[in-house]
Design a protein around this motif. Sequence first.
Motif, PDB file in Angstrom:
ATOM      1  N   GLY A 280      -8.841  10.350   0.412  1.00 32.59           N
ATOM      2  CA  GLY A 280      -8.328   8.985   0.482  1.00 32.59           C
ATOM      3  C   GLY A 280      -7.720   8.735   1.844  1.00 32.59           C
ATOM      4  N   SER A 281      -6.829   7.750   1.939  1.00 34.10           N
ATOM      5  CA  SER A 281      -6.109   7.324   3.152  1.00 34.10           C
ATOM      6  C   SER A 281      -6.934   6.362   3.989  1.00 34.10           C
ATOM      7  N   CYS A 282      -6.270   5.672   4.920  1.00 31.66           N
ATOM      8  CA  CYS A 282      -6.969   4.695   5.753  1.00 31.66           C
ATOM      9  C   CYS A 282      -7.994   5.346   6.666  1.00 31.66           C
ATOM     10  N   THR A 283      -7.983   6.667   6.780  1.00 30.25           N
ATOM     11  CA  THR A 283      -9.000   7.342   7.589  1.00 30.25           C
ATOM     12  C   THR A 283     -10.304   7.462   6.801  1.00 30.25           C
TER      13      THR A 283
ATOM     14  N   GLY B  67       5.963  18.391   6.228  1.00 33.24           N
ATOM     15  CA  GLY B  67       6.522  17.515   5.198  1.00 33.24           C
ATOM     16  C   GLY B  67       5.810  16.193   5.011  1.00 33.24           C
ATOM     17  N   ARG B  68       4.752  15.939   5.754  1.00 31.61           N
ATOM     18  CA  ARG B  68       4.095  14.636   5.698  1.00 31.61           C
ATOM     19  C   ARG B  68       3.616  14.282   4.277  1.00 31.61           C
ATOM     20  N   GLN B  69       3.016  15.272   3.607  1.00 33.43           N
ATOM     21  CA  GLN B  69       2.475  14.979   2.268  1.00 33.43           C
ATOM     22  C   GLN B  69       3.426  15.425   1.168  1.00 33.43           C
TER      23      GLN B  69
ATOM     24  N   GLY C  73      -5.038  -3.301  -1.170  1.00 32.05           N
ATOM     25  CA  GLY C  73      -5.444  -1.978  -0.728  1.00 32.05           C
ATOM     26  C   GLY C  73      -4.689  -1.583   0.515  1.00 32.05           C
ATOM     27  N   ILE C  74      -5.123  -0.477   1.111  1.00 37.69           N
ATOM     28  CA  ILE C  74      -4.476  -0.029   2.349  1.00 37.69           C
ATOM     29  C   ILE C  74      -4.746  -1.083   3.425  1.00 37.69           C
ATOM     30  N   VAL C  75      -3.713  -1.474   4.138  1.00 36.68           N
ATOM     31  CA  VAL C  75      -3.855  -2.542   5.148  1.00 36.68           C
ATOM     32  C   VAL C  75      -5.109  -2.413   6.007  1.00 36.68           C
ATOM     33  N   HIS C  76      -5.368  -1.195   6.488  1.00 38.73           N
ATOM     34  CA  HIS C  76      -6.472  -1.024   7.443  1.00 38.73           C
ATOM     35  C   HIS C  76      -7.839  -0.948   6.767  1.00 38.73           C
ATOM     36  N   VAL C  77      -7.835  -0.892   5.448  1.00 36.59           N
ATOM     37  CA  VAL C  77      -9.102  -0.980   4.722  1.00 36.59           C
ATOM     38  C   VAL C  77      -9.321  -2.441   4.347  1.00 36.59           C
TER      39      VAL C  77
ATOM     40  N   ASP D 181       0.789  -1.234   0.000  1.00 35.09           N
ATOM     41  CA  ASP D 181       0.000   0.000   0.000  1.00 35.09           C
ATOM     42  C   ASP D 181       0.824   1.288   0.000  1.00 35.09           C
ATOM     43  N   HIS D 182       1.810   1.387   0.861  1.00 28.79           N
ATOM     44  CA  HIS D 182       2.501   2.671   1.022  1.00 28.79           C
ATOM     45  C   HIS D 182       3.227   3.147  -0.238  1.00 28.79           C
ATOM     46  N   ASN D 183       3.823   2.213  -0.927  1.00 28.28           N
ATOM     47  CA  ASN D 183       4.709   2.551  -2.048  1.00 28.28           C
ATOM     48  C   ASN D 183       4.079   2.483  -3.426  1.00 28.28           C
TER      49      ASN D 183
ATOM     50  N   SER E 118      -6.738  12.753   5.120  1.00 25.99           N
ATOM     51  CA  SER E 118      -5.839  11.847   5.828  1.00 25.99           C
ATOM     52  C   SER E 118      -5.789  12.205   7.313  1.00 25.99           C
ATOM     53  N   ASN E 119      -4.763  11.760   8.003  1.00 21.93           N
ATOM     54  CA  ASN E 119      -4.772  11.853   9.459  1.00 21.93           C
ATOM     55  C   ASN E 119      -3.617  12.633  10.075  1.00 21.93           C
ATOM     56  N   ARG E 120      -2.630  12.984   9.294  1.00 19.00           N
ATOM     57  CA  ARG E 120      -1.484  13.692   9.875  1.00 19.00           C
ATOM     58  C   ARG E 120      -1.143  14.926   9.069  1.00 19.00           C
TER      59      ARG E 120
ATOM     60  N   GLY F  63      -4.364   2.751  -2.785  1.00 19.67           N
ATOM     61  CA  GLY F  63      -3.059   2.826  -2.125  1.00 19.67           C
ATOM     62  C   GLY F  63      -3.064   3.963  -1.117  1.00 19.67           C
ATOM     63  N   CYS F  64      -1.948   4.135  -0.443  1.00 20.26           N
ATOM     64  CA  CYS F  64      -1.848   5.204   0.560  1.00 20.26           C
ATOM     65  C   CYS F  64      -1.768   6.574  -0.105  1.00 20.26           C
ATOM     66  N   SER F  65      -1.218   6.600  -1.296  1.00 22.32           N
ATOM     67  CA  SER F  65      -1.207   7.809  -2.106  1.00 22.32           C
ATOM     68  C   SER F  65      -0.620   9.004  -1.365  1.00 22.32           C
ATOM     69  N   MET F  66      -1.330  10.129  -1.443  1.00 23.35           N
ATOM     70  CA  MET F  66      -0.777  11.391  -0.941  1.00 23.35           C
ATOM     71  C   MET F  66      -0.855  11.522   0.578  1.00 23.35           C
ATOM     72  N   CYS F  67      -1.257  10.455   1.255  1.00 20.52           N
ATOM     73  CA  CYS F  67      -1.273  10.520   2.719  1.00 20.52           C
ATOM     74  C   CYS F  67       0.128  10.712   3.261  1.00 20.52           C
ATOM     75  N   LEU F  68       1.126  10.142   2.592  1.00 20.46           N
ATOM     76  CA  LEU F  68       2.467  10.230   3.167  1.00 20.46           C
ATOM     77  C   LEU F  68       3.610  10.400   2.194  1.00 20.46           C
ATOM     78  N   ALA F  69       3.341  10.663   0.930  1.00 19.43           N
ATOM     79  CA  ALA F  69       4.442  11.020   0.035  1.00 19.43           C
ATOM     80  C   ALA F  69       5.575   9.998  -0.027  1.00 19.43           C
TER      81      ALA F  69
ATOM     82  N   GLY G 278       2.590  -3.456  11.508  1.00 18.67           N
ATOM     83  CA  GLY G 278       3.671  -2.479  11.637  1.00 18.67           C
ATOM     84  C   GLY G 278       3.264  -1.141  11.060  1.00 18.67           C
ATOM     85  N   ASP G 279       2.203  -0.602  11.618  1.00 23.48           N
ATOM     86  CA  ASP G 279       1.695   0.688  11.173  1.00 23.48           C
ATOM     87  C   ASP G 279       0.806   1.239  12.269  1.00 23.48           C
ATOM     88  N   SER G 280       1.020   2.490  12.625  1.00 21.85           N
ATOM     89  CA  SER G 280       0.337   3.023  13.807  1.00 21.85           C
ATOM     90  C   SER G 280      -1.171   3.134  13.664  1.00 21.85           C
ATOM     91  N   HIS G 281      -1.671   3.165  12.425  1.00 19.72           N
ATOM     92  CA  HIS G 281      -3.125   3.297  12.268  1.00 19.72           C
ATOM     93  C   HIS G 281      -3.886   1.974  12.333  1.00 19.72           C
ATOM     94  N   THR G 282      -3.199   0.947  12.794  1.00 21.61           N
ATOM     95  CA  THR G 282      -3.831  -0.346  13.034  1.00 21.61           C
ATOM     96  C   THR G 282      -5.006  -0.203  13.998  1.00 21.61           C
TER      97      THR G 282
HETATM   98  S1  SF4 Z   1      -1.826   6.657   7.533  1.00 20.45           S
HETATM   99 FE1  SF4 Z   1      -1.577   6.958   5.369  1.00 20.45          FE
HETATM  100  S2  SF4 Z   1       0.340   5.927   4.960  1.00 20.45           S
HETATM  101 FE2  SF4 Z   1      -0.341   5.134   6.917  1.00 20.45          FE
HETATM  102  S3  SF4 Z   1      -1.530   3.292   6.398  1.00 20.45           S
HETATM  103 FE3  SF4 Z   1      -2.936   5.046   6.477  1.00 20.45          FE
HETATM  104  S4  SF4 Z   1      -3.095   5.705   4.367  1.00 20.45           S
HETATM  105 FE4  SF4 Z   1      -1.260   4.464   4.506  1.00 20.45          FE
END
Ligand code: SF4
Lengths: 470, 218
Positions: free
Chosen positions: A348-351, A438-440, A109-113, A63-65, A432-434, A410-416, A130-134
């Motif tokens: 977008g994003s897992c949020t 520089g996050r995006q 897709g995004i892990v949390h989706v 997802d991230h890449n 997104s959530n953060r 994908g994670c797309s512009m959530c984290l660049a 291994g991702d804080s939005h678990t």
């Molecule tokens: S916060 Fe962003 S980068 Fe992290 S899993 Fe969710 S969509 Fe992907």
Amino acid sequence: MAGKTLYDKLWDAHLVKQRDDGSALIYIDRHIIHEVTSPQAFEGLRLAGRQPWRLDTNVATIDHNVPTTPFRSAAEIEDETSRIQVQTLEENTKAFGILEFGIGDVRQGIVHVMAPEQGAVLPGMTVVCGDSHTSTNGALACLAHGIGTSEVEHVLATQCLVAKKMKNMLVRVEGTLGAGVTAKDVVLHIIGVIGTAGGTGYAMEFGGSAIRSLSMEGRMSICNMSIEAGARAGMVAVDDKTIEYVKGRPFAPTGANWDKAVTWWKTLHSDADAKFDTVVEIRAEDIKPQVSWGTSPEMVLPVDAVLPDPQAESDDVKRNGMLRAYEYMGLKPGMKITDIKVDRVFIGSCTNSRIEDLRAAAAVAKGKKVAGSVKQAMVVPGSGLVKKQAEAEGLDAIFKAAGFEWREPGCSMCLAMNPDKLLPGEHCASTSNRNFEGRQGNGGRTHLCSPAMAAAAAIAGHFVDVREGI
Amino acid sequence: MEKFTTLKGLVAPLDRANVDTDLIIPKQFLKSIFKSGYGPNLFDELRYLDEGQPGMDNSKRPLNKDFVLNQPRYQGAQVLLARRNFGCGSSREHAPWALMDQGFRALIAPSYADIFFNNSFKNGLLPIILSEEQVEQLFRETQATEGYQLAIDLEKQTVTTPSGQSFAFEIDAFRKHCLLNGLDDIGLTLQDADAIRAYEAKRAAEAPWVFNAIAKRT
Ligand code: SF4
């Protein structure tokens, strides 16, 4: 004896061993894996000559890449390091025999989706990734939280985590949410109230009539951002909506197992006499659509507010943080939120990339046009299945007609970490959530908001109060 | 994992709260599949004037002279002094890896974000918690005195200033034990393999749907 909280119940059900020093071994039911935080863990297993403890608890995806423009194989990923990570996951899952939804799989897709969508995550489970939005998975009354790479390796090797019991916090949102106020606004409001460290050390349960009124998607958006409130894990009790959501998902139980599961799931709520270490009370009627203005999710305001005066802040550390945020964001105290112009819009994003989020954004975008001053407005579904569903409902056509780009999951512009990025100085209305510096994208300026608010900002070219169009 | 017993080291002050993991190591450097090599990109956005990308020759990049860690007096620092909620944000273990790779072995702050705190221990990096007042005092002393060093004794759980003033800190007994002995968590857990198997058997009877739902990859 006082009753148990939901967290107490989940903890007790997964306790393998309590150690004398206060730490414990907790059994992990599901481990979700993605390409960024797993390579060093697999490497560690190999170096130590270890095998995964079991395979049927793991599921992986990329997802991230991944680019969000169509591609058919890893070889087509231009960025070399991204390509290597995607290929490394493919090789590792193949070598160890772990199920992966890879390139071209509609379930990718995004892990949390992906995980709740597949029923890979079910109520009452312990879930790590291994991702804080678990924490997103807590919406299904799971004990779900992010872990680091050493712990990814630890879970692979032992199916357990060394943990210490957290404290219990209840965030109770009572009342009726106003029109145009969504789950995202609820969680941003909560973070504005308790701060980004407010939940540190706690497992956070969200309850109250306003939370119960939300869909499962909305609850996921809220649990997703519990980490932005400092809590590793957020959760919501099981109710009929939870069970309805899980029913029929690919990895959900059937037949006698289903009935047995439902019986247990129905006990997954805090007892009426349970004791929480902290209770935060929020009135649903006080919540307005939210927009973040600074570089920390707690720097958030209702859309009808003006930006705060740092000189009125008595805490030195906070005041300095505000001054730095103003400089980075290129904004001035006293400015109205609705005067902030946006250069790009990211939905977008897992949020906020589930079907309900896309429906909310499409409802605003329908029959309108993205403002000429907006360089790019993109909609990125959270998984291949969300994309398919949205297309079946004609949402893609609505977005495209309005001038939005319709992308691959994908994670797309959530984290660049992939080609979708902000340029220095650009303001982005983002679901997104953060909003960290520089996050995006280097120098990019993120404003967190709900899908409806982001779509409305795309149409107007600046933030607007989505309630005015209702 | 590297052992941590005692340390006497130069202190570098990073005077800002809520330092997030994106700031510690920006996401473009997370793409490596190795555990080392992150040091030159620690605090990349603050440290250099240009935009950092993996594969660049960092020794040729323009340094931000205003960034505190670039000052000659802090070169070789092993202790990072920080403000509250250090390490908030993502779960990336690259944050402690980058700090370690740069040469830091201990951190001192009033508070840390949970996941970062946890990850630090797993890599032999000691995150010490002192009170806001004590941290404030250390900031003042570090900034006032060039070559300011602190002595950290994990066994005794103390941080001692050059003038001999000692601050006690708390640490979880299990983590302390692991750090002091450089113990690998996985090996320790596997000593309880029987308990894990017993748990699985019990749980499989109570909640059979948890197991065998996700097929093995063929
Ligand atoms: S916060 Fe962003 S980068 Fe992290 S899993 Fe969710 S969509 Fe992907």
